[in-house]
Design a protein around this motif. Structure first.
Motif, PDB file in Angstrom:
ATOM      1  N   GLN A 143       0.836  -1.206   0.000  1.00 35.96           N
ATOM      2  CA  GLN A 143       0.000   0.000   0.000  1.00 35.96           C
ATOM      3  C   GLN A 143       0.876   1.264   0.000  1.00 35.96           C
ATOM      4  N   ALA A 168      -2.107   7.408  -9.123  1.00 41.90           N
ATOM      5  CA  ALA A 168      -3.248   6.836  -8.394  1.00 41.90           C
ATOM      6  C   ALA A 168      -3.228   5.318  -8.568  1.00 41.90           C
ATOM      7  N   PRO A 169      -3.773   4.516  -7.642  1.00 40.20           N
ATOM      8  CA  PRO A 169      -4.343   4.992  -6.388  1.00 40.20           C
ATOM      9  C   PRO A 169      -3.276   5.100  -5.295  1.00 40.20           C
ATOM     10  N   ASP A 193      -3.210   4.894  -0.900  1.00 45.35           N
ATOM     11  CA  ASP A 193      -4.046   4.167   0.066  1.00 45.35           C
ATOM     12  C   ASP A 193      -4.402   4.993   1.298  1.00 45.35           C
ATOM     13  N   LYS A 244      -8.096  10.284  -5.243  1.00 47.12           N
ATOM     14  CA  LYS A 244      -6.951   9.421  -5.568  1.00 47.12           C
ATOM     15  C   LYS A 244      -6.818   8.244  -4.607  1.00 47.12           C
ATOM     16  N   VAL A 245      -7.606   8.274  -3.524  1.00 43.58           N
ATOM     17  CA  VAL A 245      -7.445   7.252  -2.488  1.00 43.58           C
ATOM     18  C   VAL A 245      -8.355   6.063  -2.800  1.00 43.58           C
ATOM     19  N   ARG A 246      -7.773   4.888  -2.670  1.00 46.94           N
ATOM     20  CA  ARG A 246      -8.507   3.643  -2.892  1.00 46.94           C
ATOM     21  C   ARG A 246      -9.663   3.551  -1.889  1.00 46.94           C
ATOM     22  N   PRO A 247     -10.850   3.059  -2.305  1.00 47.04           N
ATOM     23  CA  PRO A 247     -11.954   2.870  -1.361  1.00 47.04           C
ATOM     24  C   PRO A 247     -11.482   2.032  -0.158  1.00 47.04           C
ATOM     25  N   GLY A 306      -9.386   3.166   2.035  1.00 47.40           N
ATOM     26  CA  GLY A 306      -8.209   3.851   2.575  1.00 47.40           C
ATOM     27  C   GLY A 306      -8.665   4.983   3.491  1.00 47.40           C
ATOM     28  N   VAL A 310     -13.969   6.373   0.955  1.00 47.31           N
ATOM     29  CA  VAL A 310     -12.705   6.708   1.613  1.00 47.31           C
ATOM     30  C   VAL A 310     -13.049   7.064   3.058  1.00 47.31           C
ATOM     31  N   THR A 336     -10.526  -1.201   8.512  1.00 48.43           N
ATOM     32  CA  THR A 336     -11.481  -0.522   7.614  1.00 48.43           C
ATOM     33  C   THR A 336     -12.844  -0.284   8.273  1.00 48.43           C
TER      34      THR A 336
END
Ligand SMILES: NC(=O)c1ccc[n+]([C@@H]2O[C@H](COP(=O)([O-])OP(=O)(O)OC[C@H]3O[C@@H](n4cnc5c(N)ncnc54)[C@H](OP(=O)(O)O)[C@@H]3O)[C@@H](O)[C@H]2O)c1
Length: 252
Positions: free
Chosen positions: A19, A87-88, A90, A133-136, A138, A178, A234
């Motif tokens: 990540q 991208a992405p 984290d 830009k952040v992964r779901p 993150g 996010v 998460t």
């Protein structure tokens, strides 16, 4: 019949393996320690701060993907920084500028405006520029404090400290999936807090924590452990996490 007894122990996977973690303020104190911990958990690092030499030093120590030297409260520069990232990503930790403590007697409106930029608009602009830009799953992670909850700390920091949990909850709703979380630290032994040691209520809080059985002074590694947990878990979003070694329990 013989039963094989040679078992190879199961090695836990590093929690952030592969990540990418961005740390604004990653060359000192809380940010640097979190960068170290994230690296140990397998993360790739992108660090930002103003001083290029300290960035170079941190980069040599940690083997970063990249570093960027700029003032995070220059929001045009902040936008181009995030626009330029592959991208992405984290997770993003925002540390950076220290607080502005003042009483009404020595209140300086220009310093106060810079403080609002640093502690209210900076997290908002990070959410605006970085979240896409952040992964779901993150997280964006912000720094707040518990010391500013004391009225004695001054009206401005008192108001900003109260605003940050609300800001965090509202942003978490807006940028989901996010996640957004806030760490509210007590006195942390860093170069910044060393430079604030002339402030009497802060010195008293640290001393009462030092001399109590129910509290201890915390260091950047304590915050780094919480930061990495908030990145990995998460289930956590919209929350404010007090981390002060029990300081609030023993203060007057
Ligand atoms: N230490 C505490 O007791 C404590 C308690 C509660 C909350 N906090 C908050 O936690 C954050 C970090 O504190 P710390 O103790 O880790 O401080 P620190 O040791 O002074 O580290 C601050 C980091 O942020 C960078 N930075 C400062 N201003 C910046 C700016 N305008 N743009 C980009 N980077 C900037 C610094 O590098 P450059 O100088 O090179 O830019 C450095 O890497 C602060 O927001 C502080 O208010 C600290």
């Amino acid at each position: 019949m013989s039963i094989a007894t040679s078992t190879s122990p199961i090695q836990p996977q590093p929690g952030l393996l592969g990540q990418t973690v961005v740390v604004i303020g990653g060359t000192s104190g809380i940010g640097l320690e979190t960068a170290r911990r994230a690296r140990a958990e397998g993360a790739k690092l992108i660090l930002a701060a103003r001083n290029p030499e300290r960035l170079e030093q941190a980069s040599r120590e940690l083997g970063t993907l990249s570093t960027s030297a700029f003032d995070a409260t220059n929001f045009d520069r902040l936008k181009s920084f995030f626009d330029g990232l592959p991208a992405p990503i984290d997770h993003v930790l925002v540390t950076g500028p220290g607080p502005y403590y003042s009483t009404l007697a020595d209140f300086d409106v220009e310093k106060a405006r810079r403080d609002v930029d640093a502690h209210l608009f900076l997290p908002m602009e990070v959410a605006r520029f970085a979240a896409k830009k952040v992964r779901p799953g993150g997280t964006l992670l912000f720094m707040g404090g518990t010391g500013g909850r004391r009225p004695a700390a001054g009206a401005l920091i008192n108001a900003l400290t109260a605003a940050m949990p609300a800001l965090t909850r509202a942003l978490a709703l807006e940028v989901a999936p996010v996640r957004v979380n806030l760490m509210a630290a007590g006195f942390v032994d860093t170069p910044l807090s060393g430079s604030c040691s002339a402030i009497s209520w802060m010195r008293d809080a640290r001393n009462s924590a030092r001399h109590s059985r129910s509290a201890r002074v915390i260091g950047p590694a304590d915050i780094a452990a919480l930061a990495v947990h908030l990145m990995i878990n998460t289930a956590l979003t919209g929350g404010t996490y007090d981390i002060d070694g029990g300081e609030q329990l023993v203060e007057g």
